[in-house]
Design an enzyme around this catalytic site. Sequence first.
Site, PDB file in Angstrom:
ATOM      1  N   CYS A  17      53.675  72.551 110.991  1.00  0.00           N
ATOM      2  CA  CYS A  17      52.745  71.421 110.988  1.00  0.00           C
ATOM      3  C   CYS A  17      51.744  71.626 112.126  1.00  0.00           C
ATOM      4  O   CYS A  17      52.023  72.328 113.081  1.00  0.00           O
ATOM      5  CB  CYS A  17      53.411  70.072 111.184  1.00  0.00           C
ATOM      6  SG  CYS A  17      54.743  69.731 110.040  1.00  0.00           S
ATOM      7  N   ASN A  46      55.417  67.444 115.021  1.00  0.00           N
ATOM      8  CA  ASN A  46      55.704  68.798 114.560  1.00  0.00           C
ATOM      9  C   ASN A  46      57.081  69.139 115.103  1.00  0.00           C
ATOM     10  O   ASN A  46      57.318  69.007 116.295  1.00  0.00           O
ATOM     11  CB  ASN A  46      54.626  69.737 115.138  1.00  0.00           C
ATOM     12  CG  ASN A  46      54.932  71.203 114.923  1.00  0.00           C
ATOM     13  OD1 ASN A  46      55.710  71.556 114.052  1.00  0.00           O
ATOM     14  ND2 ASN A  46      54.309  72.048 115.726  1.00  0.00           N
ATOM     15  N   GLY A  47      58.004  69.544 114.233  1.00  0.00           N
ATOM     16  CA  GLY A  47      59.357  69.866 114.692  1.00  0.00           C
ATOM     17  C   GLY A  47      60.379  69.182 113.813  1.00  0.00           C
ATOM     18  O   GLY A  47      60.057  68.700 112.724  1.00  0.00           O
ATOM     19  N   ARG A  66      49.070  76.370 109.520  1.00  0.00           N
ATOM     20  CA  ARG A  66      50.399  75.954 109.992  1.00  0.00           C
ATOM     21  C   ARG A  66      51.145  75.101 108.964  1.00  0.00           C
ATOM     22  O   ARG A  66      52.321  74.813 109.119  1.00  0.00           O
ATOM     23  CB  ARG A  66      50.254  75.138 111.283  1.00  0.00           C
ATOM     24  CG  ARG A  66      49.648  75.905 112.416  1.00  0.00           C
ATOM     25  CD  ARG A  66      49.524  75.013 113.627  1.00  0.00           C
ATOM     26  NE  ARG A  66      50.820  74.650 114.147  1.00  0.00           N
ATOM     27  CZ  ARG A  66      51.501  75.356 115.022  1.00  0.00           C
ATOM     28  NH1 ARG A  66      50.999  76.484 115.484  1.00  0.00           N
ATOM     29  NH2 ARG A  66      52.682  74.963 115.441  1.00  0.00           N
ATOM     30  N   GLU A 114      54.407  87.152  98.749  1.00  0.00           N
ATOM     31  CA  GLU A 114      53.994  85.932  99.457  1.00  0.00           C
ATOM     32  C   GLU A 114      52.608  85.445  99.050  1.00  0.00           C
ATOM     33  O   GLU A 114      52.372  84.247  99.044  1.00  0.00           O
ATOM     34  CB  GLU A 114      54.191  86.014 100.974  1.00  0.00           C
ATOM     35  CG  GLU A 114      53.404  87.023 101.725  1.00  0.00           C
ATOM     36  CD  GLU A 114      53.788  87.106 103.207  1.00  0.00           C
ATOM     37  OE1 GLU A 114      54.467  86.222 103.737  1.00  0.00           O
ATOM     38  OE2 GLU A 114      53.373  88.091 103.843  1.00  0.00           O
ATOM     39  N   TRP A 123      53.759  70.559 106.892  1.00  0.00           N
ATOM     40  CA  TRP A 123      54.554  71.511 106.126  1.00  0.00           C
ATOM     41  C   TRP A 123      55.915  70.866 106.028  1.00  0.00           C
ATOM     42  O   TRP A 123      56.642  70.747 107.026  1.00  0.00           O
ATOM     43  CB  TRP A 123      54.626  72.848 106.845  1.00  0.00           C
ATOM     44  CG  TRP A 123      55.341  73.905 106.063  1.00  0.00           C
ATOM     45  CD1 TRP A 123      54.815  74.700 105.086  1.00  0.00           C
ATOM     46  CD2 TRP A 123      56.716  74.304 106.193  1.00  0.00           C
ATOM     47  NE1 TRP A 123      55.766  75.556 104.600  1.00  0.00           N
ATOM     48  CE2 TRP A 123      56.941  75.342 105.265  1.00  0.00           C
ATOM     49  CE3 TRP A 123      57.763  73.891 106.998  1.00  0.00           C
ATOM     50  CZ2 TRP A 123      58.180  75.963 105.114  1.00  0.00           C
ATOM     51  CZ3 TRP A 123      58.998  74.523 106.855  1.00  0.00           C
ATOM     52  CH2 TRP A 123      59.194  75.543 105.923  1.00  0.00           C
ATOM     53  N   HIS A 172      71.130 103.592  92.079  1.00  0.00           N
ATOM     54  CA  HIS A 172      72.312 102.758  92.317  1.00  0.00           C
ATOM     55  C   HIS A 172      72.086 101.324  91.837  1.00  0.00           C
ATOM     56  O   HIS A 172      72.586 100.380  92.456  1.00  0.00           O
ATOM     57  CB  HIS A 172      72.686 102.780  93.796  1.00  0.00           C
ATOM     58  CG  HIS A 172      73.004 104.153  94.299  1.00  0.00           C
ATOM     59  ND1 HIS A 172      74.076 104.880  93.838  1.00  0.00           N
ATOM     60  CD2 HIS A 172      72.359 104.956  95.181  1.00  0.00           C
ATOM     61  CE1 HIS A 172      74.088 106.061  94.427  1.00  0.00           C
ATOM     62  NE2 HIS A 172      73.044 106.136  95.241  1.00  0.00           N
ATOM     63  N   GLU A 177      57.767  95.797 103.456  1.00  0.00           N
ATOM     64  CA  GLU A 177      56.600  95.010 103.870  1.00  0.00           C
ATOM     65  C   GLU A 177      55.598  94.889 102.716  1.00  0.00           C
ATOM     66  O   GLU A 177      55.015  93.824 102.495  1.00  0.00           O
ATOM     67  CB  GLU A 177      55.954  95.655 105.114  1.00  0.00           C
ATOM     68  CG  GLU A 177      54.684  94.998 105.620  1.00  0.00           C
ATOM     69  CD  GLU A 177      54.822  93.528 106.012  1.00  0.00           C
ATOM     70  OE1 GLU A 177      55.948  93.010 106.073  1.00  0.00           O
ATOM     71  OE2 GLU A 177      53.773  92.896 106.240  1.00  0.00           O
ATOM     72  N   LYS A 230      52.098  79.903 108.592  1.00  0.00           N
ATOM     73  CA  LYS A 230      51.937  81.059 109.462  1.00  0.00           C
ATOM     74  C   LYS A 230      53.036  81.142 110.506  1.00  0.00           C
ATOM     75  O   LYS A 230      53.526  82.215 110.834  1.00  0.00           O
ATOM     76  CB  LYS A 230      50.574  80.944 110.139  1.00  0.00           C
ATOM     77  CG  LYS A 230      50.248  82.084 111.084  1.00  0.00           C
ATOM     78  CD  LYS A 230      49.806  83.276 110.306  1.00  0.00           C
ATOM     79  CE  LYS A 230      49.495  84.470 111.169  1.00  0.00           C
ATOM     80  NZ  LYS A 230      49.749  85.702 110.397  1.00  0.00           N
ATOM     81  N   LYS A 246      54.364  91.370 101.195  1.00  0.00           N
ATOM     82  CA  LYS A 246      52.948  90.971 101.109  1.00  0.00           C
ATOM     83  C   LYS A 246      52.621  90.505  99.707  1.00  0.00           C
ATOM     84  O   LYS A 246      51.983  89.486  99.514  1.00  0.00           O
ATOM     85  CB  LYS A 246      52.010  92.144 101.471  1.00  0.00           C
ATOM     86  CG  LYS A 246      51.918  92.537 102.922  1.00  0.00           C
ATOM     87  CD  LYS A 246      51.165  91.577 103.798  1.00  0.00           C
ATOM     88  CE  LYS A 246      52.003  90.486 104.319  1.00  0.00           C
ATOM     89  NZ  LYS A 246      52.812  90.602 105.470  1.00  0.00           N
TER      90      LYS A 246
HETATM   91  C1  G6P Z   1      56.335  83.320 108.905  1.00  0.00           C
HETATM   92  C2  G6P Z   1      55.071  83.976 108.399  1.00  0.00           C
HETATM   93  C3  G6P Z   1      55.249  85.490 108.350  1.00  0.00           C
HETATM   94  C4  G6P Z   1      55.684  86.004 109.712  1.00  0.00           C
HETATM   95  C5  G6P Z   1      56.951  85.318 110.199  1.00  0.00           C
HETATM   96  C6  G6P Z   1      57.279  85.673 111.643  1.00  0.00           C
HETATM   97  O1  G6P Z   1      57.328  83.438 107.949  1.00  0.00           O
HETATM   98  O2  G6P Z   1      54.740  83.494 107.103  1.00  0.00           O
HETATM   99  O3  G6P Z   1      54.021  86.091 107.991  1.00  0.00           O
HETATM  100  O4  G6P Z   1      55.891  87.377 109.632  1.00  0.00           O
HETATM  101  O5  G6P Z   1      56.776  83.899 110.152  1.00  0.00           O
HETATM  102  O6  G6P Z   1      56.249  85.204 112.446  1.00  0.00           O
HETATM  103  P1  G6P Z   1      56.020  85.652 113.944  1.00  0.00           P
HETATM  104  O7  G6P Z   1      54.904  84.785 114.438  1.00  0.00           O
HETATM  105  O8  G6P Z   1      57.311  85.387 114.658  1.00  0.00           O
HETATM  106  O9  G6P Z   1      55.675  87.093 113.934  1.00  0.00           O
END
Ligand code: G6P
Length: 615
Positions: A2, A100-101, A27, A495, A74, A511, A488, A610, A492
């Site tokens: 948030c 937020n929290g 956020r 997501e 969020w 396997h 990764e 994020k 990507k």
């Molecule tokens: C969230 C984001 C990811 C990120 C992860 C860790 O899940 O959507 O993109 O990799 O947090 O974030 P950080 O700020 O700890 O790298």
Amino acid sequence: MCGIVAYIGHSNALPVLMDGLRRLEYRGYDSAGVAIFDGGQIHLRKSVGRIANLAEEIERNPVSGSIGISHTRWATHGAVTRENAHPHTDKSGRLHLVHNGVIENYQILRDQLIERGHVFHSQTDTEVLAHLVGEAFDRATSRNVASLVEALRQALRQVVGTYGISVVHADVADVIIGARRGSPLVLGIGKNEHFLASDVSAIVAYTRDVVYLNDYEIIALQAEGFEITTVSGNGADYQVSKVEYSADSVDKGHYPHYMLKEIHEQPNSVRDALRGRLCLEEATAKLGGLNMSNADLRSVDRIVLVGCGTAFHAALAGEYLIESLAHIPVECEFASEFRYRNIPLDRDTLVFVVSQSGETADTLAALRESQRKGHRTLGICNNVASTIARESDGGVYMHAGPEIGVAATKSFTSQLTIFALLGLLLGRIRHLSHGEGLEIIASMEKLPDLVARTLLLDAQIAAIAKKYAHSKSFLFMGRQAQFPIALEGALKLKEISYISSSGYPSAELKHGVIALITEEAPSIFIAPRDAVFEKNISNIEEVKARKGPVIAIGTEGDTALAKICDDVILIPDCPHYLTPILSVIPLQLLSYHIAVELGCDVDKPRNLAKSVTVE
Ligand code: G6P
């Protein structure tokens, strides 16, 4: 997560709040709201969905005033509804609060409040806070700033959990109160105006003078000044910092999306991660922020890398990098597992937590758990003002600049660059000769240009994306250091385009994964010219034998892949330990272009945020 933005001054608060909310939308973006004091009363506007919906709501139903708090949500507790959107009010309806929290003991507190006659209008944990503060304030004998701050203190002493909050009350309408524990909050100092936000990007357009609040601090902001105290009632020292970047650096520039801009910033972000850290004279890397002497580093016999999401994948790639350059055993742990796992750590184990934002709740908890056990715990962060950056025993900054796109891109390659520097530094203290050190440095110096050359593949990758965008699922495969890149790449894609995708070591195909191969399910093989190239070719053949389409990422000059694959993307050649920094780029671009092709909201994918500041 948030996002919170608050303003108090002599200008109209609304444009400041709306602009700040738009910048904080990364956020959280499922609903939003504002509470504005117009000199007589506080007006509330809320809406489900993006900030644009809130803007429309305000256009239909205008508000203005020079004091206001706002929030982009969020969801954690309670569905995405208008009732659950912040701000929330107390029993009197005169106090408004954004949060937020997570308040962990909210259910008990809520039951107690209901018994005392409070009526709740939402399913959120936040509403409990609003009622608690309001109740304490209504018990106070005076109605002024001090009694509102004291009411907040009394409320916060009852809650268990994390909070970044901001409060306004119609009875003390010349002040905004804020507090933090576990969720970031930054004060912006202007001329006869003050700001409060979850992140400087929301306020950097108005001021660069900021104070980062610490846990258990309470701030009372007025137009002409502010006071910081603690939840326990003491005064607090603070330091005014200058924000280094400008508002422009958090704009999209000429790019349609932040993600594309950040992908294209990688030649610079990799250069900035290396800047001043390569020492030709000693043929090593200089990482002064580790706060460790060569003797300290010499005694390290094991490294544990901890992170979440993309940062965890960077750690996995870092394991290969550090092990191949420094021959020190490395283990990677999800932060969410590490914090509860009670992993045996001996004295010579060095723990690194990896986090772009430096605020991820699980990663922060892992840092604290490791430190509680007496371990030196270092951070690899991008956000220099973050909690992890401040609480770690040292570390390495990424210097990647603000990353706004929810899907992490440039922070990933910066993290890998830092692992290469660490590998060089630790290797040079052990077995690497001066000459070998110089060779590694020469390769690392070429990296930014090689990243730029890789980005020239953008148009080719966009065409490939168009061809495969409507596939229902994708498999990503790679061996050795390319296996984390496969993970990764899959992350990507899922997501931002919501296409089911997963990553595997290429040899795992037989396997179980091979059951998924069909003409409709493309496989992406990361198969640069390295020691396991031929092994990858065999795996590609296995897929082709079952009519699965294959896209391969290979090395410039390669002709073998083109003979068996449907599409081939060739990246520049470089030493095997650095290849992941290049091979991930086509995967970032591929997922970006597929998401655009499908009409997805690239920078704000559904359900994500994020920075995950809740557990
Ligand atoms: C969230 C984001 C990811 C990120 C992860 C860790 O899940 O959507 O993109 O990799 O947090 O974030 P950080 O700020 O700890 O790298």
